[in-house]
Write a protein that holds these residues in place. Structure first.
Motif, PDB file in Angstrom:
ATOM      1  N   UNK A 197       0.821  -1.207   0.000  1.00  0.00           N
ATOM      2  CA  UNK A 197       0.000   0.000   0.000  1.00  0.00           C
ATOM      3  C   UNK A 197       0.852   1.253   0.000  1.00  0.00           C
ATOM      4  N   UNK A 198       1.961   1.233   0.723  1.00  0.00           N
ATOM      5  CA  UNK A 198       2.850   2.394   0.694  1.00  0.00           C
ATOM      6  C   UNK A 198       3.376   2.623  -0.713  1.00  0.00           C
ATOM      7  N   UNK A 199       3.686   1.525  -1.420  1.00  0.00           N
ATOM      8  CA  UNK A 199       4.133   1.663  -2.805  1.00  0.00           C
ATOM      9  C   UNK A 199       3.045   2.229  -3.703  1.00  0.00           C
ATOM     10  N   UNK A 200       1.818   1.769  -3.524  1.00  0.00           N
ATOM     11  CA  UNK A 200       0.702   2.280  -4.324  1.00  0.00           C
ATOM     12  C   UNK A 200       0.481   3.761  -4.057  1.00  0.00           C
ATOM     13  N   UNK A 201       0.539   4.160  -2.792  1.00  0.00           N
ATOM     14  CA  UNK A 201       0.309   5.573  -2.465  1.00  0.00           C
ATOM     15  C   UNK A 201       1.388   6.468  -3.089  1.00  0.00           C
ATOM     16  N   UNK A 202       2.616   5.992  -3.073  1.00  0.00           N
ATOM     17  CA  UNK A 202       3.695   6.780  -3.682  1.00  0.00           C
ATOM     18  C   UNK A 202       3.467   6.928  -5.183  1.00  0.00           C
ATOM     19  N   UNK A 233      -7.399   5.713  -9.174  1.00  0.00           N
ATOM     20  CA  UNK A 233      -8.349   5.172  -8.194  1.00  0.00           C
ATOM     21  C   UNK A 233      -7.973   3.727  -7.900  1.00  0.00           C
ATOM     22  N   UNK A 234      -8.085   3.356  -6.625  1.00  0.00           N
ATOM     23  CA  UNK A 234      -7.638   2.025  -6.209  1.00  0.00           C
ATOM     24  C   UNK A 234      -8.707   1.381  -5.334  1.00  0.00           C
ATOM     25  N   UNK A 235      -9.055   0.138  -5.637  1.00  0.00           N
ATOM     26  CA  UNK A 235      -9.977  -0.632  -4.801  1.00  0.00           C
ATOM     27  C   UNK A 235      -9.425  -2.041  -4.616  1.00  0.00           C
ATOM     28  N   UNK A 236     -10.033  -2.778  -3.685  1.00  0.00           N
ATOM     29  CA  UNK A 236      -9.577  -4.130  -3.370  1.00  0.00           C
ATOM     30  C   UNK A 236      -9.247  -4.239  -1.900  1.00  0.00           C
ATOM     31  N   UNK A 237      -9.145  -5.468  -1.391  1.00  0.00           N
ATOM     32  CA  UNK A 237      -8.951  -5.646   0.045  1.00  0.00           C
ATOM     33  C   UNK A 237      -7.658  -5.013   0.530  1.00  0.00           C
ATOM     34  N   UNK A 238      -6.586  -5.142  -0.241  1.00  0.00           N
ATOM     35  CA  UNK A 238      -5.317  -4.564   0.197  1.00  0.00           C
ATOM     36  C   UNK A 238      -5.423  -3.046   0.296  1.00  0.00           C
ATOM     37  N   UNK A 286      -8.233  -1.418   0.856  1.00  0.00           N
ATOM     38  CA  UNK A 286      -9.079  -1.178   2.023  1.00  0.00           C
ATOM     39  C   UNK A 286      -8.274  -1.317   3.309  1.00  0.00           C
ATOM     40  N   UNK A 287      -7.489  -2.405   3.395  1.00  0.00           N
ATOM     41  CA  UNK A 287      -6.671  -2.616   4.595  1.00  0.00           C
ATOM     42  C   UNK A 287      -5.669  -1.486   4.774  1.00  0.00           C
ATOM     43  N   UNK A 288      -5.056  -1.038   3.661  1.00  0.00           N
ATOM     44  CA  UNK A 288      -4.112   0.064   3.751  1.00  0.00           C
ATOM     45  C   UNK A 288      -4.770   1.350   4.215  1.00  0.00           C
TER      46      UNK A 288
END
Length: 825
Positions: free
Chosen positions: A211-216, A234-239, A241-243
């Protein structure tokens, strides 16, 4: 526990410590207070040790921990997870061009760079990542020479008008509009399957790293550099959500600070003594440090669910610490030396406090029966927290008070107030006098009838409580959260939902492509597509049907399943060669996918019922229809486990509470009186869930058990003293009056303190934490009110006399009027 000596009068005022017999009290008391320095040293060393462990405390979340491991659906999924490509834990990243469509050279070049960087993120199952930039995403068509096909992105794509036209044509031929390309052609999706997370597997990064990688990447690509096109990611999915939940935990820490400040104010207003307030809060914070340190030592961390446990441990610690402080304050106010006062308080309240903490632990421990690891970890962490409270608040706090004592001025003020209130003066005196009325037949009848009416109304409403999610989107987050906004965009712009329910069709090796199997697969897909809430279905039969028509020059008459196995085998070989997601390499597993409009409980129930009915009618030993995979399949299994566990959990927690009350009170009527207010609160809590639109799910399942386990404390405080006085010969009215005088303030303080410890959650950015905060606040407050009102009302009918008790004249007790000369619990 024998509570008959809770209020005995054999603890005289001892102003001179030399006049006190250090050999008095039980063995545990002598062991602790005759070795106070050693107790403090051990506690100091343990606190330092556990504080050091906090360096290893991590915030995390895991898809596997959310799975009910022993449920058949999940076992089917785990057994075949290696053959089900992309049907487990995955993330969808949608990249929008806010100023046009996707057929823009600069936009596609930048999208390609983002796609490549996502491909290299830790934890990605790279073989099955899919987008128009992925070679596994292909198009096919029928030509005069037979089948033709290739990657959707043309080779040597250079962004020229001709290349754009080819890309547009390939997207249409691949049939990915609505799945990987938005229906309005303004955004492109990347489907990112994640590797399964296993303990100790260092090669697979957790959600936090991913998630940190996705946010960057999102921050990097949403900021348009000079000459670069704008992009919205835009990002969806359990990971995701968890992030997002993990990000929200940082804000939750401020709510812990707020809860600490609120508790400080409440305790200080109660005592008007800074030193004792500081000690109560300090010992409660030490308990939190010990609990978190033990979690780290056991190899666990904090997740969005167990994050709430330190709040509860702190609130419970403050409430029990306030009782110890109150006992010391009363004795010091009468002139007793601080060490003697601490020992008296320990002598009176240790067993009562221990019993109450055991009841609290039971409320947590019964959650262990739920076969969902995240709830079991919550239960374990909470049980550890309650266990350490025995040492920090029942032992360490009295020892510290034996050194520091309390403010003499505050102690005398408190004693004076208690005497006045016992005589019916002041605001609280009028409150206690009002509560005394519920021992009379008229008021008792009104209270009982009102409770019955509330119970019946609550029960009728609670029948509508549902298991699972009741709203579209992620109910763990607020509707205006970025995640839910992203999800709403994807749902409205893509024809295929991210809520996928998969039925696993399992056959012997090389048998998934037989005509008989494909026919049954097609029938299952047809049956599921007829269920309300199913957008569309997809299966291997669709692929073979498409190939069949292609083999006959695209003639729609051949858009069917041919009975010639040789033709089918050729098409199966082609599908396997093109890495189809609808069969494994040995052709023994093929999934049937149902794309759902949402993951609401009612939608899942309909799909599960239809799939089970089909499996029961069409399944054979060589052709099994196994439920379930996909994120909605996991949700369906979780709902089933939660539904079954809810009833079982309540039965266990009430059984344990009944046993504890029976041991404590040794009177079955008293047990009934203690339990009935808890039952009423449980019913009303479920009714409140209906009115607030909250379903019973993993996040809310622990609430009722916690409310019952902690709520029984009130009955233990009040009813213990009442029974002791009734057994000493006092009438019900006098006995309850004394119980309220001695413990009424403490009961009110416990209720307010517990509620204050969790009410701050209502402002959490994480919606399920806010829901839990509202529910627990309601249960703590209503349990307190129920105990103060229903215990005397029910006692009027069930406990008018106890043992050889005789009716005494119902007037303010001399015991109360001489509060400065008697002990005060």
């Amino acid at each position: 526990m024998d509570v008959s000596n809770v209020m005995n009068d054999d603890m005289p005022v001892v102003a001179d410590i030399s006049a006190f017999d250090k050999r008095s009290g039980n063995r545990l008391e002598r062991l602790i207070f005759n070795n106070r320095a050693w107790v403090l040293l051990v506690c100091l060393l343990l606190t330092a040790f556990f504080a050091v462990q906090l360096r290893g405390l991590e915030l995390s979340a895991s898809f596997e921990k959310m799975l009910p491991q022993s449920h058949p659906y999940i076992q089917n999924y785990l057994a075949n997870r290696g053959e089900l490509r992309g049907l487990g834990d995955s993330v969808r990243i949608v990249v929008e061009n806010p100023k046009g469509d996707v057929f823009d050279k600069a936009f596609l070049e930048r999208f390609g760079k983002l796609n490549d960087e996502v491909f290299l993120l830790p934890g990605v199952d790279r073989a099955w990542m899919r987008s128009i930039w992925s070679p596994v995403v292909r198009w096919t068509e029928v030509t005069e020479e037979g089948f033709s096909g290739g990657p959707v992105l043309p080779e040597r794509f250079d962004g020229s008008p001709a290349a754009m036209d080819a890309l547009r044509l390939n997207i249409a031929r691949a049939g990915i509009v609505g799945s990987l390309v938005a229906e309005d052609y303004r955004s492109i999706a990347i489907v990112v399957p994640l590797l399964p997370q296993t303990e100790g597997d260092k090669a697979k990064a957790g959600y936090k790293d991913f998630w940190e990688g996705v946010k960057k990447l999102r921050s990097k690509y949403e900021i348009a550099e000079a000459g670069q096109p704008e992009m919205t990611v835009r990002v969806t999915g359990f990971a995701a959500l968890a992030g997002t939940l993990i990000d929200g935990l940082g804000q939750v820490m401020w709510f812990f600070v707020a809860a600490t400040i609120v508790a400080t104010v409440i305790i200080f207003l109660f005592t008007r003594c800074l030193r004792s307030t500081a000690l109560v809060l300090g010992c409660s914070l030490i308990a939190v440090v010990w609990q978190l340190g033990l979690i780290v030592l056991l190899g666990y961390g904090l997740d969005p669910f167990s994050m709430l446990v330190p709040f509860l441990v702190f609130a419970i610690g403050v409430s029990h610490g306030a009782q110890k402080m109150n006992g010391v304050m009363q004795d010091v106010g009468r002139g007793t030396h601080r060490l003697v006062a601490a020992r008296y308080t320990f002598r009176r309240l240790f067993l009562a406090g221990l019993t109450a903490l055991v009841a609290d632990a039971v409320g947590f421990a019964v959650l262990m029966i739920i076969d969902i690891p995240v709830i079991r970890e919550l239960a374990m962490g909470a049980s550890l927290g309650v266990a350490v409270l025995v040492f920090t608040n029942l032992i360490l706090l009295p020892v510290l008070l034996s050194y520091t004592g309390v403010s003499l001025k505050a102690a005398r003020r408190s004693l004076k107030e208690d005497a006045e209130e016992g005589a019916g003066h002041g605001l609280m005196g009028h409150v206690w006098a009002f509560l005394d009325k519920f021992t009379e037949r008229g008021w008792a009848s009104v209270a009982v009838l009102a409770a019955v009416a509330l119970g019946v109304a609550g029960f009728v409403i609670s029948k509508d409580v549902q298991v699972g999610d009741l709203d579209a989107g992620a109910p763990e987050l607020r509707a205006d959260s970025r995640y839910n906004k992203d999800l709403a965009y994807i749902t409205s712009h893509y024809g295929v939902s991210s809520d996928v329910f998969a039925v696993i069709v399992k056959t012997p090796q090389d048998q998934c492509g037989t005509y008989e199997t494909l026919t049954e697969v097609d029938r299952l897909a047809t049956a599921l597509s007829a269920v309300p809430g199913v957008q569309r279905t997809a299966s291997l039969a669709d692929t073979i049907r498409s190939y069949m028509a292609g083999s006959y020059e695209g003639n729609p008459k051949w858009l069917t399943l041919g009975a010639d196995q040789r033709v089918i085998d050729t098409q199966i070989t082609a599908a396997a060669g093109w890495n189809s997601e609808f069969l494994n390499t040995s052709c023994s597993v093929t999934p049937v996918l149902a794309f759902l409009s949402d993951h609401k409980a009612e939608t899942l129930n309909r799909v599960v019922a239809a799939a089970n009915a089909f499996a029961a009618e069409h399944g054979t030993p060589d052709r099994q229809f196994l439920l379930a995979a996909g994120n909605s399949g996991v949700d369906a299994a979780t709902n089933i486990v939660v539904r079954e566990a809810n009833t079982m959990m309540l039965l266990y927690v009430y059984a344990a509470v009944v046993v504890l009350c029976a041991i404590t009170f040794r009177n079955w009527r008293a047990v009934v009186i203690a339990v009935l207010p808890l039952v009423l609160t449980s019913i009303l809590a479920e009714a409140l869930m209906v009115k607030l639109g909250i379903g019973i799910k993993v996040a809310t399942l622990p609430v009722v058990a916690l409310g019952v386990g902690i709520g029984v404390d009130y009955a233990l405080y009040l009813l213990s003293v009442q029974l002791a006085r009734q057994r000493a010969g006092y009438s019900l009215a006098d006995a309850y009056r004394q119980a309220v005088a001695f413990t009424g303030k403490v009961v009110g303080l416990v209720g307010v303190t517990l509620a204050a410890g969790v009410v701050t959650w209502a402002w959490s950015p994480i919606k399920f934490q806010a829901d839990m905060g509202i529910m627990l606040t309601f249960m703590f407050v209503f349990n307190m009110i129920g105990a103060l009102v229903l215990i005397p009302a029910l006692s009027h009918f069930l406990l008018p006399r106890v043992g050889q008790a005789t009716q005494r004249q119902e007037k303010p007790s001399a015991f109360v009027m001489k509060a400065q000369e008697k002990e005060y619990v």
